[in-house]
Scaffold this motif. Structure first.
Motif, PDB file in Angstrom:
ATOM      1  N   LEU A  42       0.834  -1.206   0.000  1.00  0.00           N
ATOM      2  CA  LEU A  42       0.000   0.000   0.000  1.00  0.00           C
ATOM      3  C   LEU A  42       0.867   1.254   0.000  1.00  0.00           C
ATOM      4  CD1 LEU A  42      -2.706   1.476   0.204  1.00  0.00           C
ATOM      5  CD2 LEU A  42      -2.568   1.190   2.698  1.00  0.00           C
ATOM      6  N   ALA A  43       1.940   1.243   0.773  1.00  0.00           N
ATOM      7  CA  ALA A  43       2.830   2.404   0.817  1.00  0.00           C
ATOM      8  C   ALA A  43       3.503   2.629  -0.528  1.00  0.00           C
ATOM      9  CB  ALA A  43       3.877   2.219   1.906  1.00  0.00           C
ATOM     10  N   LEU A  44       3.912   1.540  -1.180  1.00  0.00           N
ATOM     11  CA  LEU A  44       4.495   1.675  -2.516  1.00  0.00           C
ATOM     12  C   LEU A  44       3.481   2.239  -3.510  1.00  0.00           C
ATOM     13  CD1 LEU A  44       6.467  -1.687  -2.866  1.00  0.00           C
ATOM     14  CD2 LEU A  44       7.454   0.600  -2.724  1.00  0.00           C
ATOM     15  N   GLN A  45       2.273   1.706  -3.470  1.00  0.00           N
ATOM     16  CA  GLN A  45       1.249   2.107  -4.419  1.00  0.00           C
ATOM     17  C   GLN A  45       0.825   3.557  -4.222  1.00  0.00           C
ATOM     18  OE1 GLN A  45       0.076   0.102  -6.855  1.00  0.00           O
ATOM     19  NE2 GLN A  45      -1.271   1.673  -7.695  1.00  0.00           N
ATOM     20  N   SER A  46       0.710   3.973  -2.970  1.00  0.00           N
ATOM     21  CA  SER A  46       0.176   5.302  -2.653  1.00  0.00           C
ATOM     22  C   SER A  46       1.255   6.365  -2.474  1.00  0.00           C
ATOM     23  CB  SER A  46      -0.657   5.227  -1.367  1.00  0.00           C
ATOM     24  OG  SER A  46       0.171   4.878  -0.265  1.00  0.00           O
ATOM     25  N   GLY A  47       2.474   5.930  -2.214  1.00  0.00           N
ATOM     26  CA  GLY A  47       3.524   6.892  -1.895  1.00  0.00           C
ATOM     27  C   GLY A  47       3.365   7.509  -0.513  1.00  0.00           C
ATOM     28  N   GLU A  48       2.543   6.905   0.333  1.00  0.00           N
ATOM     29  CA  GLU A  48       2.226   7.470   1.661  1.00  0.00           C
ATOM     30  C   GLU A  48       3.140   6.900   2.745  1.00  0.00           C
ATOM     31  OE1 GLU A  48       0.101   9.745   2.541  1.00  0.00           O
ATOM     32  OE2 GLU A  48      -1.570   9.828   1.145  1.00  0.00           O
ATOM     33  N   TRP A  49       4.410   6.741   2.447  1.00  0.00           N
ATOM     34  CA  TRP A  49       5.323   6.148   3.419  1.00  0.00           C
ATOM     35  C   TRP A  49       5.326   6.904   4.745  1.00  0.00           C
ATOM     36  CZ3 TRP A  49       7.372   1.496   3.056  1.00  0.00           C
ATOM     37  CH2 TRP A  49       7.508   0.908   1.794  1.00  0.00           C
ATOM     38  N   GLY A  50       5.455   8.221   4.694  1.00  0.00           N
ATOM     39  CA  GLY A  50       5.550   8.997   5.929  1.00  0.00           C
ATOM     40  C   GLY A  50       4.309   8.884   6.790  1.00  0.00           C
ATOM     41  N   PRO A  51       3.128   9.242   6.280  1.00  0.00           N
ATOM     42  CA  PRO A  51       1.927   9.136   7.107  1.00  0.00           C
ATOM     43  C   PRO A  51       1.664   7.739   7.641  1.00  0.00           C
ATOM     44  CG  PRO A  51       1.505  10.554   5.228  1.00  0.00           C
ATOM     45  CD  PRO A  51       2.861   9.955   5.018  1.00  0.00           C
ATOM     46  N   LEU A  52       1.890   6.704   6.830  1.00  0.00           N
ATOM     47  CA  LEU A  52       1.655   5.351   7.303  1.00  0.00           C
ATOM     48  C   LEU A  52       2.631   4.975   8.421  1.00  0.00           C
ATOM     49  CD1 LEU A  52       0.921   3.565   3.913  1.00  0.00           C
ATOM     50  CD2 LEU A  52      -0.703   3.936   5.782  1.00  0.00           C
ATOM     51  N   ARG A  53       3.889   5.342   8.275  1.00  0.00           N
ATOM     52  CA  ARG A  53       4.858   5.086   9.345  1.00  0.00           C
ATOM     53  C   ARG A  53       4.464   5.818  10.630  1.00  0.00           C
ATOM     54  NH1 ARG A  53       9.605   5.989   5.099  1.00  0.00           N
ATOM     55  NH2 ARG A  53      10.214   3.835   4.669  1.00  0.00           N
ATOM     56  N   GLN A  54       4.025   7.062  10.478  1.00  0.00           N
ATOM     57  CA  GLN A  54       3.670   7.860  11.655  1.00  0.00           C
ATOM     58  C   GLN A  54       2.456   7.290  12.381  1.00  0.00           C
ATOM     59  OE1 GLN A  54       3.420  11.509   9.443  1.00  0.00           O
ATOM     60  NE2 GLN A  54       5.587  11.304   8.894  1.00  0.00           N
ATOM     61  N   VAL A  55       1.452   6.865  11.616  1.00  0.00           N
ATOM     62  CA  VAL A  55       0.263   6.274  12.240  1.00  0.00           C
ATOM     63  C   VAL A  55       0.616   4.936  12.887  1.00  0.00           C
ATOM     64  CG1 VAL A  55      -2.050   5.377  11.814  1.00  0.00           C
ATOM     65  CG2 VAL A  55      -1.318   7.490  10.704  1.00  0.00           C
ATOM     66  N   ALA A  56       1.419   4.131  12.225  1.00  0.00           N
ATOM     67  CA  ALA A  56       1.847   2.863  12.816  1.00  0.00           C
ATOM     68  C   ALA A  56       2.635   3.105  14.103  1.00  0.00           C
ATOM     69  CB  ALA A  56       2.692   2.071  11.812  1.00  0.00           C
ATOM     70  N   ALA A  57       3.452   4.146  14.116  1.00  0.00           N
ATOM     71  CA  ALA A  57       4.205   4.482  15.325  1.00  0.00           C
ATOM     72  C   ALA A  57       3.267   4.858  16.469  1.00  0.00           C
ATOM     73  CB  ALA A  57       5.166   5.633  15.033  1.00  0.00           C
ATOM     74  N   GLY A  58       2.202   5.605  16.154  1.00  0.00           N
ATOM     75  CA  GLY A  58       1.235   5.980  17.184  1.00  0.00           C
ATOM     76  C   GLY A  58       0.531   4.779  17.776  1.00  0.00           C
ATOM     77  N   PHE A  59       0.177   3.804  16.946  1.00  0.00           N
ATOM     78  CA  PHE A  59      -0.462   2.590  17.456  1.00  0.00           C
ATOM     79  C   PHE A  59       0.515   1.763  18.282  1.00  0.00           C
ATOM     80  CE2 PHE A  59      -3.869   3.213  14.239  1.00  0.00           C
ATOM     81  CZ  PHE A  59      -4.957   3.033  15.098  1.00  0.00           C
ATOM     82  N   ASP A  60       1.754   1.705  17.858  1.00  0.00           N
ATOM     83  CA  ASP A  60       2.777   1.009  18.640  1.00  0.00           C
ATOM     84  C   ASP A  60       2.881   1.631  20.031  1.00  0.00           C
ATOM     85  OD1 ASP A  60       5.705   0.960  19.654  1.00  0.00           O
ATOM     86  OD2 ASP A  60       5.708  -0.628  18.160  1.00  0.00           O
ATOM     87  N   MET A  61       2.895   2.946  20.097  1.00  0.00           N
ATOM     88  CA  MET A  61       2.969   3.653  21.372  1.00  0.00           C
ATOM     89  C   MET A  61       1.762   3.320  22.247  1.00  0.00           C
ATOM     90  SD  MET A  61       3.202   7.795  21.910  1.00  0.00           S
ATOM     91  CE  MET A  61       4.554   7.956  20.742  1.00  0.00           C
TER      92      MET A  61
END
Length: 383
Positions: free
Chosen positions: A99-118
């Motif tokens: 999905l990140a490759l297809q959308s180019g949304e690497w930054g937002p996806l990483r940031q949201v995943a980081a928030g859930f990890d926290m």
């Protein structure tokens, strides 16, 4: 269930904005309000945890990240559960890779995943009845005592009123200060003169160029500003500049270099640590990696003889998490505390991180020590 396993059954996310009188300036952009994205997770037993997602830029980014949390990353976390907390960020990004490759949304996806990890780490700590720093040491098998007190520094000081802000923060209990530069040599020198005079020769002073210089300029200004007795020079170059340029600045500049908030992969941090160009490593747990990724970086940095200093410039959830992470990781790093007004921080952490003589003291309440749920956080800037 094992102390480090979480099974998420419910998610919430909210984007918030608070007006500010004075914009926050950097060398690359201006914040005209203070945004925040807070996340909440719950398990079947009703245990809950809070997380925060980096959303300072672009100016419209907070709402987008909250939608990604609710529509994409949160449901994925529910489907993947149960998971060990130490794997959450990595497993989410593995599943989101295409999905990140297809959308180019690497930054937002990483940031949201980081928030859930926290948030999942906060849940695990609350369920275990441990403050987050103690839970991290137990879940990750860290040895040695965990200090509740960590060193801190006053950050986000711009060129407009550096002396007044630094003097006020010094009176509040700070002993170390970081000035934003990259606004032109004349402006930077005036600000450096003013802040050094205000805090005195004995106080610790750092500067942050926010990726604002090219290699030759970074070398020239790094040499010129060394006279101000600076503890570090942060992000003199763009984060993606070749390693040779970072090495050139490190070798030619007498000020130790710091960076990490804009690195986006374990391999990037490993390469930076191995290069020895940096003295201070600064991942942001709300921007990349969450607590699991950043703790790994902190351990690698310490093993290499470098100093882990968490980057942070957001609301109170992420700030508390960064403080607990630093306490768990150990070492002599400093916690970044933004001096600019932010109701999502100031009202949330009131009384939870008392500052005295350059250090903050963490409480012993379970998790982050926060009682409000995500809906209650929306009321923080009222009144």
């Amino acid at each position: 269930m094992s102390v480090d396993i979480v099974a998420i059954t419910e998610i919430k996310a909210i984007a918030l904005r608070a007006p500010i009188e004075t914009p926050v300036r950097t060398s690359f952009g201006i914040m005209t309000d203070r945004p925040a994205v807070f996340i909440e997770v719950r398990d079947r037993e009703g245990h809950r945890g809070l997380g925060e997602v980096w959303c300072n830029f672009p100016s419209v980014g907070a709402e987008h990240r909250a939608r990604l949390a609710l529509a994409t990353v949160g449901p994925l976390l529910q489907r993947l559960s149960p998971l060990p907390v130490s794997t959450i960020f990595a497993r989410l990004m593995q599943a989101l890779h295409i999905l990140a490759l297809q959308s180019g949304e690497w930054g937002p996806l990483r940031q949201v995943a980081a928030g859930f990890d926290m948030a999942c780490h906060d849940l695990g700590a609350r369920r275990a009845g441990l403050p987050l720093h103690a839970f991290l040491r137990e879940a990750y098998g860290l040895e040695g005592p965990c200090a509740r007190q960590v060193r801190a520094y006053a950050s986000g000081i711009g060129p407009e009123q550096p002396a007044a802000i630094a003097a006020a923060e010094q009176a509040r209990g700070h002993r170390a200060f970081k000035l934003k530069v990259g606004f032109g040599e004349a402006v930077d020198r005036r600000a450096l003169d003013a802040i050094r005079m205000a805090i005195g020769d004995g106080a610790t002073l750092m500067i942050d160029a926010n990726q604002g210089w090219a290699c030759a300029e970074a070398i020239r200004l790094g040499r010129a500003f060394a006279a101000y007795d600076l503890a570090w020079l942060e992000e003199p170059l763009a984060a993606d500049r070749p390693e040779a340029e970072w090495q050139a600045v490190a070798e030619a500049t007498p000020i130790p270099l710091a960076a990490g908030e804009n690195m986006n992969a374990t391999a990037e941090f490993a390469a930076a640590i191995d290069s020895r160009a940096l003295r201070f490593i600064q991942p942001d747990a709300a921007k990349w990696g969450g607590l699991s990724g950043c703790l790994d970086v902190a351990r690698r940095a310490r093993a290499a003889g470098l100093t882990y200093c968490p980057h942070y410039l957001g609301g109170g959830v992420g700030l508390l998490a960064s403080a607990h992470l630093l306490a768990a990781a150990g070492g002599d790093g400093l916690l970044e505390i933004d001096t600019n007004p932010n109701p999502w921080r100031d009202r949330l952490i009131a009384g939870l991180m008392p500052l005295a003589d350059g250090c903050v003291l963490l409480g012993d309440a379970p998790g982050l020590g926060l009682r409000p749920d995500v809906e209650a956080l929306a009321q923080l800037n009222e009144g």
